[in-house]
Scaffold this motif. Structure first.
Motif, mmCIF file in Angstrom:
data_model
loop_
_atom_site.group_PDB
_atom_site.id
_atom_site.type_symbol
_atom_site.label_atom_id
_atom_site.label_comp_id
_atom_site.label_asym_id
_atom_site.label_seq_id
_atom_site.Cartn_x
_atom_site.Cartn_y
_atom_site.Cartn_z
ATOM 1 N N LEU A 163 0.740 -1.109 -0.061
ATOM 2 C CA LEU A 163 0.054 0.140 0.089
ATOM 3 C C LEU A 163 0.917 1.199 0.071
ATOM 4 C CD1 LEU A 163 -2.750 -0.991 2.566
ATOM 5 C CD2 LEU A 163 -3.026 -0.860 -0.028
ATOM 6 N N ASN A 164 0.443 2.158 -0.659
ATOM 7 C CA ASN A 164 0.858 3.651 -0.841
ATOM 8 C C ASN A 164 -0.276 4.621 -0.005
ATOM 9 O OD1 ASN A 164 2.099 6.068 -1.100
ATOM 10 N ND2 ASN A 164 1.713 6.230 -3.261
ATOM 11 N N ILE A 165 0.100 4.978 1.357
ATOM 12 C CA ILE A 165 -0.536 5.784 2.043
ATOM 13 C C ILE A 165 -0.755 7.216 1.965
ATOM 14 C CG2 ILE A 165 -1.554 6.137 4.196
ATOM 15 C CD1 ILE A 165 -1.506 3.021 4.374
ATOM 16 N N LEU A 166 -1.628 8.141 1.914
ATOM 17 C CA LEU A 166 -1.436 9.356 1.900
ATOM 18 C C LEU A 166 -1.917 9.647 3.343
ATOM 19 C CD1 LEU A 166 -0.822 12.544 1.145
ATOM 20 C CD2 LEU A 166 -3.202 12.372 0.174
ATOM 21 N N LEU A 167 -1.154 10.292 4.413
ATOM 22 C CA LEU A 167 -1.631 10.683 5.545
ATOM 23 C C LEU A 167 -1.669 12.226 5.667
ATOM 24 C CD1 LEU A 167 -2.388 9.975 8.666
ATOM 25 C CD2 LEU A 167 0.101 9.855 9.046
ATOM 26 N N ASP A 218 3.154 9.052 2.469
ATOM 27 C CA ASP A 218 3.427 10.434 2.124
ATOM 28 C C ASP A 218 2.544 11.352 3.294
ATOM 29 O OD1 ASP A 218 4.750 11.071 -0.652
ATOM 30 O OD2 ASP A 218 3.155 9.259 -0.770
ATOM 31 N N PHE A 219 3.118 12.265 3.683
ATOM 32 C CA PHE A 219 2.644 13.162 4.710
ATOM 33 C C PHE A 219 2.215 14.529 4.427
ATOM 34 C CE2 PHE A 219 5.637 10.029 6.831
ATOM 35 C CZ PHE A 219 4.574 9.653 7.635
ATOM 36 N N VAL A 245 -6.337 6.961 1.603
ATOM 37 C CA VAL A 245 -6.172 8.360 2.382
ATOM 38 C C VAL A 245 -6.577 8.146 3.551
ATOM 39 C CG1 VAL A 245 -6.832 10.509 2.566
ATOM 40 C CG2 VAL A 245 -6.510 9.657 0.244
ATOM 41 N N ILE A 246 -5.733 8.403 4.661
ATOM 42 C CA ILE A 246 -5.964 8.448 6.164
ATOM 43 C C ILE A 246 -5.860 9.677 6.687
ATOM 44 C CG2 ILE A 246 -5.309 7.575 8.498
ATOM 45 C CD1 ILE A 246 -3.869 5.279 7.252
ATOM 46 N N SER A 247 -6.932 10.187 7.112
ATOM 47 C CA SER A 247 -6.965 11.733 7.658
ATOM 48 C C SER A 247 -7.757 11.827 8.842
ATOM 49 C CB SER A 247 -8.096 12.391 6.498
ATOM 50 O OG SER A 247 -8.174 13.781 6.787
ATOM 51 N N CYS A 248 -7.180 12.954 9.471
ATOM 52 C CA CYS A 248 -7.696 13.356 10.571
ATOM 53 C C CYS A 248 -8.871 14.034 10.397
ATOM 54 C CB CYS A 248 -6.655 13.985 11.750
ATOM 55 S SG CYS A 248 -6.483 15.766 10.873
#
Length: 140
Positions: A9-13, A37-38, A57-60
């Motif tokens: 997985l390639n994740i965008l945080l 990627d942050f 995409v993981i997001s607050c």
């Protein structure tokens, strides 16, 4: 077809807090995920999505330039991104605030603080969404 693994997985945080980013990064690393990627806000996230096309995409919930709901609406409004898996990590507990996320088909809503098992289940759900499975229709 080979089955996807968390390490694929390639994740965008999307998280403005460095401390929170480090906690989430550590938990993702425990699952074997290192391609992260942050970014700290909505505009930066949208630009990075166009550049890297993350798997998740993981997001607050809150950033200086908007909310995760604003970001999710932007993503779902673009045909080529409408199926991009989205995970929310939030301390928000009001049902009415979270309902639209549920209706938008987010892969998971993780509470702050979340357990490692919560994250593992959410990652596995993402892998299930991304893995195309051959259907055996011989008995159909």
């Amino acid at each position: 077809m080979d089955e996807l693994q968390p390490s694929d997985l390639n994740i965008l945080l999307v998280e403005p807090s460095n401390a929170q980013s480090k906690v989430i990064e550590h938990e993702l690393a425990c699952e074997g995920i290192h391609s992260i990627d942050f970014v700290s806000g909505m505009q930066e996230a949208l630009e990075r999505i166009d550049t890297i096309r993350p798997d998740l995409v993981i997001s607050c919930y809150h950033y200086a330039d908007g909310t995760a709901l604003d970001l999710l609406r932007e993503i779902r409004g673009q045909e080529e991104l409408e199926d991009l898996p989205f995970m929310l990590v939030t301390s928000e507990s009001r049902r009415e605030r979270l309902e639209e996320f549920k209706q938008s088909g987010v892969v998971a809503i993780l509470p702050k603080p979340f357990t490692h098992e919560h994250l593992r289940r959410a990652i596995n759900s993402t892998l299930d969404l991304l893995t195309t499975q051959d259907l055996d229709l011989d008995l159909f």
